[in-house]
Scaffold this active site. Structure first.
Site, PDB file in Angstrom:
ATOM      1  N   LEU A 149      -4.812   8.563   8.359  1.00 33.92           N
ATOM      2  CA  LEU A 149      -4.750   8.822   6.931  1.00 33.92           C
ATOM      3  C   LEU A 149      -3.622   7.975   6.365  1.00 33.92           C
ATOM      4  O   LEU A 149      -2.610   7.747   7.038  1.00 33.92           O
ATOM      5  CB  LEU A 149      -4.459  10.301   6.635  1.00 33.92           C
ATOM      6  CG  LEU A 149      -5.532  11.340   6.981  1.00 33.92           C
ATOM      7  CD1 LEU A 149      -5.005  12.745   6.675  1.00 33.92           C
ATOM      8  CD2 LEU A 149      -6.819  11.082   6.214  1.00 33.92           C
ATOM      9  N   ASP A 150      -3.779   7.498   5.128  1.00 33.84           N
ATOM     10  CA  ASP A 150      -2.694   6.768   4.486  1.00 33.84           C
ATOM     11  C   ASP A 150      -1.443   7.639   4.434  1.00 33.84           C
ATOM     12  O   ASP A 150      -1.528   8.877   4.410  1.00 33.84           O
ATOM     13  CB  ASP A 150      -3.074   6.391   3.052  1.00 33.84           C
ATOM     14  CG  ASP A 150      -4.163   5.334   2.988  1.00 33.84           C
ATOM     15  OD1 ASP A 150      -4.428   4.695   4.026  1.00 33.84           O
ATOM     16  OD2 ASP A 150      -4.738   5.151   1.900  1.00 33.84           O
ATOM     17  N   LYS A 151      -0.314   6.997   4.378  1.00 29.23           N
ATOM     18  CA  LYS A 151       0.959   7.720   4.360  1.00 29.23           C
ATOM     19  C   LYS A 151       1.006   8.760   3.249  1.00 29.23           C
ATOM     20  O   LYS A 151       1.456   9.893   3.457  1.00 29.23           O
ATOM     21  CB  LYS A 151       2.114   6.728   4.197  1.00 29.23           C
ATOM     22  CG  LYS A 151       3.492   7.369   4.150  1.00 29.23           C
ATOM     23  CD  LYS A 151       4.582   6.323   4.017  1.00 29.23           C
ATOM     24  CE  LYS A 151       5.958   6.971   3.948  1.00 29.23           C
ATOM     25  NZ  LYS A 151       7.044   5.963   3.810  1.00 29.23           N
ATOM     26  N   THR A 153      -1.547  10.105   1.627  1.00 31.27           N
ATOM     27  CA  THR A 153      -2.709  10.998   1.600  1.00 31.27           C
ATOM     28  C   THR A 153      -2.435  12.192   2.512  1.00 31.27           C
ATOM     29  O   THR A 153      -1.992  12.026   3.641  1.00 31.27           O
ATOM     30  CB  THR A 153      -3.979  10.267   2.085  1.00 31.27           C
ATOM     31  OG1 THR A 153      -4.223   9.144   1.239  1.00 31.27           O
ATOM     32  CG2 THR A 153      -5.186  11.190   2.049  1.00 31.27           C
TER      33      THR A 153
END
Length: 366
Positions: A149-151, A153
């Protein structure tokens, strides 16, 4: 995976799209050192889609990596001990375990908070990967990441508890049988309440791969389904998102591309992505639910609660969280290569018919 004395082949999963080949080995085949990877590359034994590869090559989802047979283990005296990772503090261990929202013999699911990276990188020292020792519990080995997951998100992040489970889950992600539902707040309200965004994405030149953009010519196919759950006037909407592909920043780029950037996403929405009235400036994108086949033959289906900033924004805007309890996971299987070709042929045939009709119309007017 093949026997130790046979060539092995791996399919690049969606979550490995864009990473370097040497990084892929570090992520999935920890026992293969960089020196071995370099030697395999020099001697032509390491190949991607049949072509010779180098450690620095960037991978694309769906490519096939040909890996030579595993090398025989060195005598115990010759094996260099791996440097020990610094032990985690009690606070780090407690923090890691507080994120756990599901645990079984093969999998752990975390509710990752916003601001915590999944893996380390340049100037990134705090990440989920660095906390995995705290999540070994009674298992024999250290758990393994199988997607990211993106940082910024938040939400459901799946971790495998064994090499066998990691291979099983990775295959599900690469085969797109894993289903993920995200919640987001977006600027404005989409005119179409339930639609598909089908826009190819590529790395934006000049950004070092840190930013994506829509690229009709060179981009990779990227599809997202969205559904408006509720709206606050014309100011903002609460939407449900289901990615059918796994491109970097896909949901963020797609929503910005249709004129409705995710609230708090200054990277893709710039200043137009922020709301006044006390709404947090953090990214409002949350991995709400993940459903995936489990190695034990059952379905793993886990829902992650909203982080505090997102929940507070929902309350401030008057959204009723219970309206999102009946998400619409699209269970249609991904199209096969033959089905995609058939669709392309049918589309081409339709275009040709339309063009013939246009020519007849022009001739009639004369």
């Amino acid at each position: 995976m093949s026997a130790e004395n046979e060539v092995r082949q791996f399919i690049v999963a969606a979550d490995d799209d864009g990473i370097r080949l040497d990084r892929w080995f570090k992520r999935h085949l920890e026992d293969v050192s960089f020196n071995i990877v370099s030697r395999w590359a020099r001697t032509g034994q390491l190949r991607v889609d049949g072509a010779r590869a180098t450690p620095g090559d960037r991978l694309t989802e769906g490519q096939t990596i040909r890996v030579p047979p595993a090398e025989p283990a060195k005598p115990a005296a010759a094996v260099k001990a791996k440097p020990d990772r610094p032990p985690l503090s009690d606070d780090q261990t407690a923090f890691a375990r507080e994120m756990v929202i599901h645990k079984d013999a093969g999998a752990i699911v975390l509710n990752k908070p916003p601001g915590l990276a999944t893996q380390g990188g340049t100037k990134t020292f705090e990440h989920v990967d660095g906390l995995l020792d705290a999540l070994q519990f009674e298992a024999e080995g250290r758990p393994k990441l199988v997607h990211r997951l993106d940082k910024d998100t938040s939400g459901a992040l799946l971790i495998a508890r064994s090499a066998r489970a990691a291979a099983f889950f990775s295959k599900s992600f690469s085969g797109r049988t894993a289903k993920k539902i995200y919640w987001a707040l977006v600027m404005g309200v989409p005119e179409v309440e339930d639609g598909i965004i089908d826009l190819p994405l590529a790395k934006q030149p000049g950004t070092g791969g840190e930013k994506m953009h829509v690229d009709e010519k060179e981009g990779q196919p990227s599809r997202t389904r969205y559904r408006v759950i509720e709206q606050a006037g014309n100011r903002t909407a609460w939407v449900e998102l289901q990615p059918f592909t796994g491109r970097t920043h896909q949901l963020r780029v797609h929503m910005a591309a249709i004129g409705h950037p995710i609230v708090g996403d200054g990277k893709y929405g710039l200043q137009e992505a922020f709301l006044s009235g006390g709404i947090s400036r953090k990214l409002h994108l949350h991995s709400r639910r993940i459903r995936i086949d489990h190695p034990d033959g059952n379905k793993l289906d886990v829902t992650a609660e909203l982080p505090s900033h997102f929940a507070e924004s929902m309350k401030t805007l008057g959204f009723d969280e219970s309206l999102g309890n009946t998400d619409l996971i699209d269970d249609r299987p991904p199209l096969s290569r033959e089905q995609k070709k058939a669709q392309a042929r049918a589309h081409a045939k339709t275009v040709r018919k339309e063009r013939r009709g246009e020519r007849r119309s022009r001739g009639a007017k004369k």
